[in-house]
Design an enzyme around this catalytic site. Structure first.
Site, PDB file in Angstrom:
ATOM      1  N   ARG A 180       0.843  -1.203   0.000  1.00  6.78           N
ATOM      2  CA  ARG A 180       0.000   0.000   0.000  1.00  6.78           C
ATOM      3  C   ARG A 180       0.878   1.254   0.000  1.00  6.78           C
ATOM      4  O   ARG A 180       0.556   2.247  -0.642  1.00  6.78           O
ATOM      5  CB  ARG A 180      -0.936  -0.003   1.209  1.00  6.78           C
ATOM      6  CG  ARG A 180      -2.030  -1.054   1.134  1.00  6.78           C
ATOM      7  CD  ARG A 180      -2.986  -0.968   2.304  1.00  6.78           C
ATOM      8  NE  ARG A 180      -3.795   0.251   2.240  1.00  6.78           N
ATOM      9  CZ  ARG A 180      -4.559   0.698   3.234  1.00  6.78           C
ATOM     10  NH1 ARG A 180      -4.597   0.027   4.394  1.00  6.78           N
ATOM     11  NH2 ARG A 180      -5.275   1.794   3.098  1.00  6.78           N
ATOM     12  N   CYS A 238      -1.027   5.770   9.265  1.00  6.68           N
ATOM     13  CA  CYS A 238      -1.394   4.500   8.637  1.00  6.68           C
ATOM     14  C   CYS A 238      -2.548   4.790   7.690  1.00  6.68           C
ATOM     15  O   CYS A 238      -2.529   5.782   6.972  1.00  6.68           O
ATOM     16  CB  CYS A 238      -1.758   3.462   9.696  1.00  6.68           C
ATOM     17  SG  CYS A 238      -3.127   3.962  10.783  1.00  6.68           S
TER      18      CYS A 238
END
Length: 283
Positions: A180, A238
């Site tokens: 990601r 995150c």
């Protein structure tokens, strides 16, 4: 004060007659709803069995406010958060232990919020419920109301602009999976990639195969290799400020203070005007 507690230490504290306030924060990131499957139900898991005396806390409604332009798990309304903590029996002078289903992310979010709002004694059960060897209870306790009043700290929290600046002036760690970070895949947010200058540091590398934290020195060595721990200012983000809280906790175990960008990638990537870096390099 250590930020984590082992299951054996918790069992001793409970047996000693002066138990901490126990919070059960079972939650997990799930894409089941988009696939037409039932979402994870932490409250049902709690009802099926929990550490005796633990009170259930809902991450989505009590540790975050509604999703929106500030991200998927923005800061909760502090008055509502304080009321939820008092209902759970949290008082300023009473130790608190938080646990979840073993991943540690949700428990760390509760730990971070309580610490950032002024509670002096909060620990996370290392390894979560799977580490607990004692009996479980299906009884729902009714604790006496606590007296905790949230008083947000002046440090420890980053907004988008501060996170961007820290990526240049200090160390900004990206706690998501490496794919990601690189932008190879993005199953949730508008675009893949990372904040320019951020360093890839997956949260999953903080724990061993049994889900418990690596020893403090190993964590310190890991973060030093990533550029943290040499006196530089450190921040973490995150997807939505949950797994990054676990990274802040790991840094605390290693003796390294760090700030949390709560909005994280879900906030950052929602604004097309913000720059996005892709690939393995921070820039």
């Amino acid at each position: 004060m250590n930020a984590i507690i082992s299951a054996s230490e918790l069992a001793s504290d409970l047996a000693a007659g002066h138990p901490p306030v126990l919070l059960d924060v079972r939650w997990q990131l799930s894409l089941a709803k988009s696939a037409g499957e039932p979402s994870f139900d932490g409250r049902a898991e709690y009802a099926a069995g929990h550490i005796p005396g633990a009170v259930y806390v809902d991450l989505d409604s009590e540790l975050a406010s509604a999703p929106g332009e500030r991200g998927r798990h923005p800061l909760p309304d502090l008055a509502e958060f304080g009321a939820a903590m008092r209902r759970a029996g949290v008082s300023t002078r009473t130790p608190v232990v938080v646990y979840d289903g073993g991943q540690g992310w949700a428990a760390a979010r509760a730990w971070w919020l309580l610490r950032w709002t002024g509670h002096p004694d909060v620990r996370v059960l290392d390894g979560g419920l799977p580490a607990w060897q004692g009996e479980l209870s299906v009884e729902t306790p009714e604790p006496a109301a606590g007296d905790f009043q949230p008083a947000p700290g002046t440090t420890g929290l980053l907004d988008a602009d501060e996170a961007a600046a820290l990526a240049r002036s200090g160390v900004l760690l990206d706690a998501r999976a490496a794919e990601r970070y690189r932008g190879d895949v993005e199953p949730i947010d508008r675009v893949g990639g990372h904040i320019p200058g951020a360093v890839s540091a997956p949260t999953t590398d903080n724990v061993s195969a049994n889900g418990r934290f690596l020893p403090a020195q190993e964590l310190a060595d890991r973060f030093k290799a990533l550029g943290a721990g040499d006196g530089s200012e450190v921040g973490v983000y995150c997807g939505s400020g949950v797994s990054a809280a676990h990274q802040v906790l790991a840094l605390a175990v290693a003796g390294i203070p760090a700030a949390l960008y709560v909005g994280s990638w879900s906030e950052w990537s929602s604004d097309p005007s913000r720059p996005v870096a892709v690939g393995p390099d921070p820039q």
